[in-house]
Design a protein around this motif. Structure first.
Motif, PDB file in Angstrom:
ATOM      1  N   VAL A  28       0.835  -1.200   0.000  1.00 12.68           N
ATOM      2  CA  VAL A  28       0.000   0.000   0.000  1.00 12.68           C
ATOM      3  C   VAL A  28       0.873   1.255   0.000  1.00 12.68           C
ATOM      4  CG1 VAL A  28      -1.681   1.326   1.360  1.00 12.68           C
ATOM      5  CG2 VAL A  28      -1.995  -1.132   1.029  1.00 12.68           C
ATOM      6  N   ALA A  29       1.927   1.262   0.800  1.00 12.66           N
ATOM      7  CA  ALA A  29       2.823   2.425   0.860  1.00 12.66           C
ATOM      8  C   ALA A  29       3.485   2.674  -0.486  1.00 12.66           C
ATOM      9  CB  ALA A  29       3.874   2.237   1.946  1.00 12.66           C
ATOM     10  N   GLN A  30       3.936   1.608  -1.137  1.00 12.27           N
ATOM     11  CA  GLN A  30       4.592   1.777  -2.426  1.00 12.27           C
ATOM     12  C   GLN A  30       3.645   2.409  -3.445  1.00 12.27           C
ATOM     13  OE1 GLN A  30       6.874  -1.606  -3.711  1.00 12.27           O
ATOM     14  NE2 GLN A  30       6.892  -0.930  -5.837  1.00 12.27           N
ATOM     15  N   LEU A  31       2.404   1.963  -3.451  1.00  9.45           N
ATOM     16  CA  LEU A  31       1.420   2.550  -4.359  1.00  9.45           C
ATOM     17  C   LEU A  31       1.045   3.968  -3.937  1.00  9.45           C
ATOM     18  CD1 LEU A  31      -0.876  -0.557  -4.843  1.00  9.45           C
ATOM     19  CD2 LEU A  31       0.519   0.535  -6.619  1.00  9.45           C
ATOM     20  N   TYR A  32       0.965   4.198  -2.642  1.00 10.24           N
ATOM     21  CA  TYR A  32       0.580   5.500  -2.103  1.00 10.24           C
ATOM     22  C   TYR A  32       1.554   6.599  -2.531  1.00 10.24           C
ATOM     23  CZ  TYR A  32      -0.618   8.981   1.488  1.00 10.24           C
ATOM     24  OH  TYR A  32      -0.990  10.110   2.153  1.00 10.24           O
ATOM     25  N   TYR A  33       2.845   6.266  -2.543  1.00 10.58           N
ATOM     26  CA  TYR A  33       3.854   7.267  -2.859  1.00 10.58           C
ATOM     27  C   TYR A  33       4.144   7.390  -4.347  1.00 10.58           C
ATOM     28  CZ  TYR A  33       4.430   7.774   2.107  1.00 10.58           C
ATOM     29  OH  TYR A  33       4.188   8.020   3.443  1.00 10.58           O
ATOM     30  N   GLU A  34       3.411   6.657  -5.165  1.00 10.67           N
ATOM     31  CA  GLU A  34       3.467   6.820  -6.617  1.00 10.67           C
ATOM     32  C   GLU A  34       2.402   7.842  -7.018  1.00 10.67           C
ATOM     33  OE1 GLU A  34       5.475   5.429  -8.887  1.00 10.67           O
ATOM     34  OE2 GLU A  34       6.578   4.294  -7.378  1.00 10.67           O
ATOM     35  N   PRO A  35       2.516   8.413  -8.230  1.00 16.56           N
ATOM     36  CA  PRO A  35       1.440   9.308  -8.680  1.00 16.56           C
ATOM     37  C   PRO A  35       0.096   8.584  -8.659  1.00 16.56           C
ATOM     38  CG  PRO A  35       3.345   9.471 -10.129  1.00 16.56           C
ATOM     39  CD  PRO A  35       3.608   8.321  -9.183  1.00 16.56           C
ATOM     40  N   GLN A  36      -0.938   9.301  -8.281  1.00 21.12           N
ATOM     41  CA  GLN A  36      -2.269   8.697  -8.165  1.00 21.12           C
ATOM     42  C   GLN A  36      -2.653   8.024  -9.471  1.00 21.12           C
ATOM     43  OE1 GLN A  36      -5.057  11.049  -6.093  1.00 21.12           O
ATOM     44  NE2 GLN A  36      -6.782   9.752  -6.558  1.00 21.12           N
ATOM     45  N   GLY A  37      -3.204   6.818  -9.366  1.00 25.10           N
ATOM     46  CA  GLY A  37      -3.631   6.062 -10.531  1.00 25.10           C
ATOM     47  C   GLY A  37      -2.570   5.128 -11.089  1.00 25.10           C
ATOM     48  N   THR A  38      -1.354   5.175 -10.526  1.00 20.75           N
ATOM     49  CA  THR A  38      -0.279   4.299 -10.994  1.00 20.75           C
ATOM     50  C   THR A  38      -0.676   2.841 -10.785  1.00 20.75           C
ATOM     51  OG1 THR A  38       1.448   5.915 -10.526  1.00 20.75           O
ATOM     52  CG2 THR A  38       2.128   3.608 -10.622  1.00 20.75           C
ATOM     53  N   GLU A  39      -0.447   2.033 -11.809  1.00 23.03           N
ATOM     54  CA  GLU A  39      -0.700   0.598 -11.727  1.00 23.03           C
ATOM     55  C   GLU A  39       0.627  -0.141 -11.787  1.00 23.03           C
ATOM     56  OE1 GLU A  39      -3.459   0.261 -15.143  1.00 23.03           O
ATOM     57  OE2 GLU A  39      -4.828  -0.593 -13.655  1.00 23.03           O
ATOM     58  N   GLN A  40       0.717  -1.224 -11.031  1.00 22.70           N
ATOM     59  CA  GLN A  40       1.922  -2.051 -11.008  1.00 22.70           C
ATOM     60  C   GLN A  40       1.519  -3.508 -11.114  1.00 22.70           C
ATOM     61  OE1 GLN A  40       4.972  -0.943 -10.938  1.00 22.70           O
ATOM     62  NE2 GLN A  40       4.789   1.133 -10.204  1.00 22.70           N
TER      63      GLN A  40
END
Length: 114
Positions: A31-43
């Motif tokens: 969650v943290a990794q996604l949180y600190y990416e630009p909003q809407g980033t998919e991995q």
């Protein structure tokens, strides 16, 4: 009503499920990794570098998905994952900010602009 993949509607969010999902250190790191990416980033699930066997990884991502923390979609033979930041903020204003600010397990450095 949750869709076939278990993505709940915002009205179905349950605080206990969200907190239980975030209680696990590795899930919190996702969650943290996604949180600190630009909003809407998919991995892809594999980029998170978690020490999980594939079947265990499926379980942990299911917990995050059913709690409403992430959205996943199938792409070829993988799954793309993104944070449901807006939905979480609507359901529980400030919760993700507070939990990640208090997290002492370490997370990626916050980008200068978000």
């Amino acid at each position: 009503m949750a869709d076939a993949d278990g993505h709940p509607d915002v009205e179905e969010y349950d605080l206990s499920s969200v907190l239980a999902a975030l209680a696990d250190t590795n899930r919190r790191k996702v969650v943290a990794q996604l949180y600190y990416e630009p909003q809407g980033t998919e991995q892809f699930c594999s980029v998170f570098g978690m020490p999980w066997a594939p079947s265990t990884r499926t379980h942990h991502f299911r917990v995050l998905r059913k709690a409403g923390l992430i959205w996943q979609r199938d792409v070829g033979n993988g799954r793309m994952t993104k944070l449901r930041r807006g939905d979480m903020e609507q359901a529980f204003p400030g919760l993700l900010d507070a939990i990640l600010a208090a997290d002492r397990t370490g997370h990626p450095a916050e980008p200068a602009t978000r």
